[in-house]
Design an enzyme around this catalytic site. Structure first.
Site, PDB file in Angstrom:
ATOM      1  N   SER A 121       0.841  -1.202   0.000  1.00 15.80           N
ATOM      2  CA  SER A 121       0.000   0.000   0.000  1.00 15.80           C
ATOM      3  C   SER A 121       0.873   1.247   0.000  1.00 15.80           C
ATOM      4  O   SER A 121       1.988   1.248   0.552  1.00 15.80           O
ATOM      5  CB  SER A 121      -0.864  -0.028   1.259  1.00 15.80           C
ATOM      6  OG  SER A 121      -1.361   1.244   1.535  1.00 15.80           O
ATOM      7  N   TYR A 149      -2.380  -1.656  10.666  1.00 17.02           N
ATOM      8  CA  TYR A 149      -2.592  -2.227   9.333  1.00 17.02           C
ATOM      9  C   TYR A 149      -1.404  -1.884   8.424  1.00 17.02           C
ATOM     10  O   TYR A 149      -0.815  -2.749   7.783  1.00 17.02           O
ATOM     11  CB  TYR A 149      -3.892  -1.681   8.724  1.00 17.02           C
ATOM     12  CG  TYR A 149      -3.950  -1.856   7.218  1.00 17.02           C
ATOM     13  CD1 TYR A 149      -4.191  -3.106   6.666  1.00 17.02           C
ATOM     14  CD2 TYR A 149      -3.726  -0.773   6.358  1.00 17.02           C
ATOM     15  CE1 TYR A 149      -4.216  -3.276   5.285  1.00 17.02           C
ATOM     16  CE2 TYR A 149      -3.754  -0.936   4.984  1.00 17.02           C
ATOM     17  CZ  TYR A 149      -3.997  -2.187   4.451  1.00 17.02           C
ATOM     18  OH  TYR A 149      -4.006  -2.354   3.088  1.00 17.02           O
ATOM     19  N   LYS A 161       1.927  -4.105   6.447  1.00 18.71           N
ATOM     20  CA  LYS A 161       2.419  -4.018   5.059  1.00 18.71           C
ATOM     21  C   LYS A 161       3.936  -3.788   5.051  1.00 18.71           C
ATOM     22  O   LYS A 161       4.672  -4.414   4.299  1.00 18.71           O
ATOM     23  CB  LYS A 161       1.709  -2.883   4.304  1.00 18.71           C
ATOM     24  CG  LYS A 161       0.213  -3.095   4.128  1.00 18.71           C
ATOM     25  CD  LYS A 161      -0.072  -4.271   3.232  1.00 18.71           C
ATOM     26  CE  LYS A 161      -1.541  -4.595   3.137  1.00 18.71           C
ATOM     27  NZ  LYS A 161      -1.805  -5.942   2.617  1.00 18.71           N
TER      28      LYS A 161
HETATM   29  P1  NAD Z   1     -10.809  -7.772   0.877  1.00 22.12           P
HETATM   30  O1  NAD Z   1     -11.034  -7.813   2.345  1.00 22.12           O
HETATM   31  O2  NAD Z   1     -11.973  -7.599  -0.003  1.00 22.12           O
HETATM   32  O3  NAD Z   1     -10.020  -9.087   0.416  1.00 22.12           O
HETATM   33  C1  NAD Z   1      -9.113  -9.761   1.251  1.00 22.12           C
HETATM   34  C2  NAD Z   1      -9.539 -11.220   1.290  1.00 22.12           C
HETATM   35  O4  NAD Z   1      -8.629 -11.937   2.133  1.00 22.12           O
HETATM   36  C3  NAD Z   1     -10.937 -11.404   1.861  1.00 22.12           C
HETATM   37  O5  NAD Z   1     -11.712 -12.168   0.955  1.00 22.12           O
HETATM   38  C4  NAD Z   1     -10.702 -12.175   3.173  1.00 22.12           C
HETATM   39  O6  NAD Z   1     -11.757 -13.064   3.453  1.00 22.12           O
HETATM   40  C5  NAD Z   1      -9.384 -12.877   2.873  1.00 22.12           C
HETATM   41  N1  NAD Z   1      -8.593 -13.218   4.057  1.00 22.12           N
HETATM   42  C6  NAD Z   1      -8.205 -12.391   5.067  1.00 22.12           C
HETATM   43  N2  NAD Z   1      -7.486 -13.095   5.966  1.00 22.12           N
HETATM   44  C7  NAD Z   1      -7.410 -14.368   5.504  1.00 22.12           C
HETATM   45  C8  NAD Z   1      -6.802 -15.559   6.002  1.00 22.12           C
HETATM   46  N3  NAD Z   1      -6.153 -15.589   7.167  1.00 22.12           N
HETATM   47  N4  NAD Z   1      -6.919 -16.704   5.284  1.00 22.12           N
HETATM   48  C9  NAD Z   1      -7.601 -16.696   4.107  1.00 22.12           C
HETATM   49  N5  NAD Z   1      -8.186 -15.613   3.591  1.00 22.12           N
HETATM   50  C10 NAD Z   1      -8.091 -14.459   4.286  1.00 22.12           C
HETATM   51  O7  NAD Z   1      -9.726  -6.642   0.604  1.00 22.12           O
HETATM   52  P2  NAD Z   1      -9.220  -6.023  -0.771  1.00 22.12           P
HETATM   53  O8  NAD Z   1      -9.647  -4.617  -0.806  1.00 22.12           O
HETATM   54  O9  NAD Z   1      -9.547  -6.923  -1.894  1.00 22.12           O
HETATM   55  O10 NAD Z   1      -7.656  -6.025  -0.520  1.00 22.12           O
HETATM   56  C11 NAD Z   1      -6.819  -7.076  -0.961  1.00 22.12           C
HETATM   57  C12 NAD Z   1      -5.411  -6.816  -0.459  1.00 22.12           C
HETATM   58  O11 NAD Z   1      -4.976  -5.542  -0.944  1.00 22.12           O
HETATM   59  C13 NAD Z   1      -5.308  -6.739   1.072  1.00 22.12           C
HETATM   60  O12 NAD Z   1      -4.100  -7.335   1.467  1.00 22.12           O
HETATM   61  C14 NAD Z   1      -5.284  -5.263   1.349  1.00 22.12           C
HETATM   62  O13 NAD Z   1      -4.628  -4.948   2.536  1.00 22.12           O
HETATM   63  C15 NAD Z   1      -4.515  -4.752   0.143  1.00 22.12           C
HETATM   64  N6  NAD Z   1      -4.791  -3.327  -0.143  1.00 22.12           N
HETATM   65  C16 NAD Z   1      -6.090  -2.935  -0.287  1.00 22.12           C
HETATM   66  C17 NAD Z   1      -6.370  -1.587  -0.501  1.00 22.12           C
HETATM   67  C18 NAD Z   1      -7.795  -1.122  -0.615  1.00 22.12           C
HETATM   68  O14 NAD Z   1      -8.037   0.085  -0.430  1.00 22.12           O
HETATM   69  N7  NAD Z   1      -8.775  -1.974  -0.907  1.00 22.12           N
HETATM   70  C19 NAD Z   1      -5.313  -0.649  -0.587  1.00 22.12           C
HETATM   71  C20 NAD Z   1      -3.991  -1.097  -0.462  1.00 22.12           C
HETATM   72  C21 NAD Z   1      -3.753  -2.460  -0.232  1.00 22.12           C
END
Ligand code: NAD
Ligand code: UDP
Length: 340
Positions: free
Chosen positions: A124, A150, A154
């Site tokens: 991120s 959080y 990262k």
């Molecule tokens: P999201 O919550 O929709 O998707 C993450 C998925 O991981 C979910 O389906 C959740 O059920 C699964 N998960 C979490 N812990 C788990 C575990 N221990 N075992 C198996 N599955 C697990 O989030 P997103 O927005 O799709 O984000 C995806 C990735 O991108 C994340 O790592 C997030 O931190 C990163 N990210 C997201 C954003 C944003 O704004 N959406 C920005 C920067 C980084």
């Protein structure tokens, strides 16, 4: 080539599955549904036109993760799995450190055992920290600590990956630093599905538009920005998904450690976003100005030049398309995915 998509039932993961299948990859999806549901997998399979394998496992469980690598011949991992709510992470930091670090570590441990050497990580822009000059450039050192537990997960996983690349010959790690992912698949069948009242701007605005919430609260209108509201680099989730396909090509070039921003290079203010969404849904959305939200930075966006040069990837979709697609998703699915 088979890609393990961890967290592939989630928002960014599901959109990436579609782009991966379209680009000719085989995929295996693993998710424990802590923040997603089976309906997202069903719909993603339908949009892909492929009944890809899905495994419901908690990736913090090393034995279960190891069995996954026994069962499938995995060539590369795209690791989306993780908890992602900044505010929640401040309240329950240990849960965040435990889930995000343990899941990354058990995947990396299983990869080592099974000699899988390609890992793409969802990092991120938060790792740059508040002092970084705008636009954020990959050459800027990461902050010692970010604004939240959080963000710190990262940062820590980035360090773990740097050390892993040094330790394992032939190991490739791509750290993709996302800016603000928004938007939805053009079909309106999948999109962001937050539980409870959304914390992020776009899903909040979408819920006001659909009548689930009354009023948008704009946090601060006295910032040193053109209209006084904060600016962010919003990137369409489909562009972001395509960035992962481009990153896989980099991995095939044996890139070692490769760090790259995924952003558009443009800042959009909160007010501009509200106005654009009003055009998408065809009505003026009500908003009021509220005090600044603690921890918010006034304005930041990506320097996208390195992604263009190294990955040949450029974000193509603009703010209006992002809002149009979110509106299609939100109006077709006012309550998100139906409960299983
Ligand atoms: P999201 O919550 O929709 O998707 C993450 C998925 O991981 C979910 O389906 C959740 O059920 C699964 N998960 C979490 N812990 C788990 C575990 N221990 N075992 C198996 N599955 C697990 O989030 P997103 O927005 O799709 O984000 C995806 C990735 O991108 C994340 O790592 C997030 O931190 C990163 N990210 C997201 C954003 C944003 O704004 N959406 C920005 C920067 C980084
Ligand atoms: N924001 C807002 N009202 C909301 C949610 C967010 O004014 O209900 C603002 C927030 O202060 C920030 C911008 O919108 O300036 C983007 O916030 P978001 O939480 O979506 O992303 P992040 O803070 O992670 O960049």
């Amino acid at each position: 080539m088979t890609i393990l998509v961890t967290g592939g039932a989630g928002y960014i993961g599901s959109h990436t599955c579609i782009e991966l299948v379209e680009a000719g990859y085989d995929i295996v999806v693993a998710d424990n549904f802590v923040n997603s549901c089976m309906e997202a997998v069903h719909r993603t399979r339908k949009l892909c036109g492929v009944d890809f394998p899905f495994e419901q496992i908690d990736l913090t469980d090393y034995e279960a993760t190891d069995r996954l690598f026994d069962k499938y011949k995995i060539d590369a991992v795209i690791h989306f799995a993780g908890l992602k709510a900044v505010g929640e992470s401040v309240k329950i930091p240990v849960t965040y450190y435990r889930n995000n670090l343990d899941s990354a570590l058990s995947v990396l441990e299983a990869m080592k055992k099974h000699e899988v050497k390609s890992f793409i990580f969802s990092s991120s822009a938060t790792v740059y920290g508040p002092e970084a000059p705008v636009p954020y450039n990959e050459a800027t050192p990461v902050s010692r600590s970010t604004a939240s537990p959080y963000g710190n997960t990262k940062l820590m996983i980035e360090y773990i990956l740097k050390d892993t690349v040094k330790a394992i010959p032939g190991f490739n790690a791509v750290l993709l630093r996302y800016f603000n992912p928004v938007g939805a698949h053009a079909s309106g069948e999948i999109g962001e599905n937050p539980t409870g009242i959304p914390n992020n701007l776009m899903p909040y605005v979408a819920q006001v538009a659909v009548g689930k919430l009354d009023m948008i609260h704009i946090f601060g209108n006295d910032y040193d920005t053109p209209d006084g509201t904060c600016q962010r680099d919003y990137i369409h989730v489909v562009d972001l998904a395509k960035g992962h396909v481009a990153a896989l090509k980099k991995v095939k070039e044996n890139c070692g450690l490769f760090v790259c921003n995924l952003g558009t290079g443009k800042g959009t203010s909160v007010l501009e976003m509200v106005k654009a969404f009003s055009r998408s849904c065809g009505k003026e959305l009500p908003y009021e100005f509220a005090p600044r939200r603690e921890g918010d930075l006034p304005a930041f966006w990506a320097d996208p030049a390195f992604a263009k040069e190294q990955l040949g990837w450029v974000a193509e979709k603009g703010i209006q398309e992002m809002c149009d697609d979110v509106w299609r998703w939100q109006s077709k699915n006012p309550d998100g995915f139906p409960q299983d």
